[in-house]
Design a protein around this motif. Sequence first.
Motif, PDB file in Angstrom:
ATOM      1  N   GLY A 130       3.498   5.165   7.908  1.00  0.00           N
ATOM      2  CA  GLY A 130       3.092   6.649   7.348  1.00  0.00           C
ATOM      3  C   GLY A 130       4.114   7.018   6.225  1.00  0.00           C
ATOM      4  O   GLY A 130       5.233   6.620   6.020  1.00  0.00           O
ATOM      5  N   LYS A 131       3.763   8.426   5.711  1.00  0.00           N
ATOM      6  CA  LYS A 131       4.610   9.129   4.791  1.00  0.00           C
ATOM      7  C   LYS A 131       5.276  10.188   4.992  1.00  0.00           C
ATOM      8  O   LYS A 131       6.032  10.827   4.241  1.00  0.00           O
ATOM      9  N   ASN A 132       5.096  10.750   6.238  1.00  0.00           N
ATOM     10  CA  ASN A 132       5.486  12.239   6.508  1.00  0.00           C
ATOM     11  C   ASN A 132       6.381  12.144   7.790  1.00  0.00           C
ATOM     12  O   ASN A 132       5.967  12.222   9.017  1.00  0.00           O
ATOM     13  N   PRO A 133       7.689  11.911   7.627  1.00  0.00           N
ATOM     14  CA  PRO A 133       8.669  11.928   8.796  1.00  0.00           C
ATOM     15  C   PRO A 133       8.793  13.421   9.586  1.00  0.00           C
ATOM     16  O   PRO A 133       9.341  13.400  10.415  1.00  0.00           O
ATOM     17  N   HIS A 149      -5.785  10.234   6.081  1.00  0.00           N
ATOM     18  CA  HIS A 149      -5.123  11.406   6.326  1.00  0.00           C
ATOM     19  C   HIS A 149      -4.033  11.115   7.367  1.00  0.00           C
ATOM     20  O   HIS A 149      -3.028  11.932   7.561  1.00  0.00           O
ATOM     21  N   LEU A 150      -4.142  10.510   8.527  1.00  0.00           N
ATOM     22  CA  LEU A 150      -3.181  10.199   9.386  1.00  0.00           C
ATOM     23  C   LEU A 150      -1.903   9.617   8.667  1.00  0.00           C
ATOM     24  O   LEU A 150      -0.823  10.013   9.117  1.00  0.00           O
ATOM     25  N   LEU A 176       0.696  -1.088  -0.067  1.00  0.00           N
ATOM     26  CA  LEU A 176       0.020  -0.009  -0.175  1.00  0.00           C
ATOM     27  C   LEU A 176       0.934   1.173  -0.011  1.00  0.00           C
ATOM     28  O   LEU A 176       0.310   2.488  -0.095  1.00  0.00           O
ATOM     29  N   GLY A 177       2.301   0.965   0.201  1.00  0.00           N
ATOM     30  CA  GLY A 177       2.938   2.125   0.199  1.00  0.00           C
ATOM     31  C   GLY A 177       3.318   2.794   1.341  1.00  0.00           C
ATOM     32  O   GLY A 177       3.252   4.109   1.515  1.00  0.00           O
ATOM     33  N   ILE A 178       2.813   2.100   2.353  1.00  0.00           N
ATOM     34  CA  ILE A 178       2.727   2.901   3.820  1.00  0.00           C
ATOM     35  C   ILE A 178       3.812   2.533   4.901  1.00  0.00           C
ATOM     36  O   ILE A 178       3.910   2.900   5.994  1.00  0.00           O
ATOM     37  N   THR A 179       4.465   1.297   4.456  1.00  0.00           N
ATOM     38  CA  THR A 179       5.585   0.813   5.404  1.00  0.00           C
ATOM     39  C   THR A 179       6.593   0.232   4.670  1.00  0.00           C
ATOM     40  O   THR A 179       6.485   0.286   3.287  1.00  0.00           O
ATOM     41  N   ASP A 180       7.621  -0.117   5.348  1.00  0.00           N
ATOM     42  CA  ASP A 180       8.939  -0.716   4.612  1.00  0.00           C
ATOM     43  C   ASP A 180       8.615  -2.293   4.499  1.00  0.00           C
ATOM     44  O   ASP A 180       7.374  -2.484   4.907  1.00  0.00           O
ATOM     45  N   TYR A 218      -4.447  -2.528  12.640  1.00  0.00           N
ATOM     46  CA  TYR A 218      -5.962  -1.598  12.355  1.00  0.00           C
ATOM     47  C   TYR A 218      -5.454  -0.592  11.435  1.00  0.00           C
ATOM     48  O   TYR A 218      -6.353  -0.708  10.436  1.00  0.00           O
ATOM     49  N   LEU A 219      -4.566  -0.109  11.552  1.00  0.00           N
ATOM     50  CA  LEU A 219      -3.987   1.226  10.528  1.00  0.00           C
ATOM     51  C   LEU A 219      -3.893   0.584   9.230  1.00  0.00           C
ATOM     52  O   LEU A 219      -4.293   1.075   7.901  1.00  0.00           O
ATOM     53  N   ILE A 220      -3.179  -0.408   9.011  1.00  0.00           N
ATOM     54  CA  ILE A 220      -2.775  -1.239   7.963  1.00  0.00           C
ATOM     55  C   ILE A 220      -4.112  -1.753   7.231  1.00  0.00           C
ATOM     56  O   ILE A 220      -4.289  -1.572   5.986  1.00  0.00           O
ATOM     57  N   ASP A 221      -4.597  -2.571   7.950  1.00  0.00           N
ATOM     58  CA  ASP A 221      -5.866  -3.228   7.606  1.00  0.00           C
ATOM     59  C   ASP A 221      -6.990  -2.295   7.106  1.00  0.00           C
ATOM     60  O   ASP A 221      -7.630  -2.643   6.070  1.00  0.00           O
ATOM     61  N   ASN A 222      -7.065  -1.144   7.295  1.00  0.00           N
ATOM     62  CA  ASN A 222      -8.013  -0.208   7.187  1.00  0.00           C
ATOM     63  C   ASN A 222      -7.571   1.107   6.172  1.00  0.00           C
ATOM     64  O   ASN A 222      -8.239   2.211   5.911  1.00  0.00           O
ATOM     65  N   TYR A 223      -6.471   0.997   5.930  1.00  0.00           N
ATOM     66  CA  TYR A 223      -5.858   2.029   5.003  1.00  0.00           C
ATOM     67  C   TYR A 223      -6.466   1.901   3.482  1.00  0.00           C
ATOM     68  O   TYR A 223      -6.223   0.864   2.953  1.00  0.00           O
ATOM     69  N   ASP A 224      -6.773   2.945   2.883  1.00  0.00           N
ATOM     70  CA  ASP A 224      -7.392   2.921   1.461  1.00  0.00           C
ATOM     71  C   ASP A 224      -7.217   4.382   0.864  1.00  0.00           C
ATOM     72  O   ASP A 224      -7.444   5.196   1.184  1.00  0.00           O
ATOM     73  N   PRO A 225      -6.105   3.810  -0.185  1.00  0.00           N
ATOM     74  CA  PRO A 225      -5.835   5.166  -1.004  1.00  0.00           C
ATOM     75  C   PRO A 225      -6.843   6.057  -1.460  1.00  0.00           C
ATOM     76  O   PRO A 225      -7.142   7.052  -1.929  1.00  0.00           O
ATOM     77  N   ALA A 226      -7.992   4.966  -1.926  1.00  0.00           N
ATOM     78  CA  ALA A 226      -9.275   5.717  -2.540  1.00  0.00           C
ATOM     79  C   ALA A 226     -10.458   5.654  -1.502  1.00  0.00           C
ATOM     80  O   ALA A 226     -11.544   5.456  -1.776  1.00  0.00           O
ATOM     81  N   ALA A 227     -10.088   6.151  -0.373  1.00  0.00           N
ATOM     82  CA  ALA A 227     -11.046   6.239   0.928  1.00  0.00           C
ATOM     83  C   ALA A 227     -12.329   7.156   0.399  1.00  0.00           C
ATOM     84  O   ALA A 227     -12.294   7.782  -0.157  1.00  0.00           O
ATOM     85  N   THR A 228     -13.463   6.273   0.704  1.00  0.00           N
ATOM     86  CA  THR A 228     -14.773   7.051   0.767  1.00  0.00           C
ATOM     87  C   THR A 228     -15.569   7.258   1.919  1.00  0.00           C
ATOM     88  O   THR A 228     -16.198   8.090   2.193  1.00  0.00           O
TER      89      THR A 228
END
Length: 234
Positions: free
Chosen positions: A74-77, A123-124, A48-52, A104-114
């Motif tokens: 996350g993406k913003n250090p 956003h987080l 998903l591009g949010i972890t190593d 929880y954060l990984i399972d529920n991350y959606d780049p196309a969130a609705t």
Amino acid sequence: MPLDEERIDVPNYHHYNKSGPLTVDTGTQTFDSLRADLSALCKKGAGLGITDAQPEVIGQTTAFGREILAIRLGKNPDNRVLIVGCHHAREWISVEVPYLIAKYLIDNYDPAATTSKAKRIRHLLNNAEIWIVPMLNVDGHMKTFEKGFMDWRKNARKIAIPAPRKFDRWVESAPIKTSPYKPLANHEIRMFRMQPPGTGQKMEFTVDAGTAFGVDINRNYPIPPPGAGQTCPG
């Protein structure tokens, strides 16, 4: 981000690197491998591009050189958050809370969130970098699996004390709070604020010569400068 929008099943307690039934002081319990589960989370999060791609190794334990594992989300250090579990070896549930936050954060991350929940999570993770260390005290945690040591609290470091050593600290002259400790009828918990040397009340301690086994790492972080008003147990 309210976690009560859906039911979360708590997994088996985590062992550092083993899974399946293990015998401990309370009998046979089932454990999951923290190393394997963090690797699985990283694999999913990397897609998903949010972890190593793999958990981070942030250091090794002093006594046995075991790797201390972390997961970076996350993406913003520029906005960093640190969540740490298992300072105290016997507090197994403190491993699960940070782990479940990461899951929880990984399972529920959606780049196309609705949905509103998905948008908050997106956003987080798009605007922060969250470091999660589920098991800081790896050596101590492993010791709780030894017979007779399920109540072990500290790490597993051995410290040679060649001669008796005195320690002192300065605190307020009177405790800000005193409360009885119910399991021990003659014991009480006193809370003091630290004071600059030479002010308030001097409290002295002596450690006998020999070998000290284990350090409570939760009580050995650097403290604020004298006079900063830190509260600590007396």
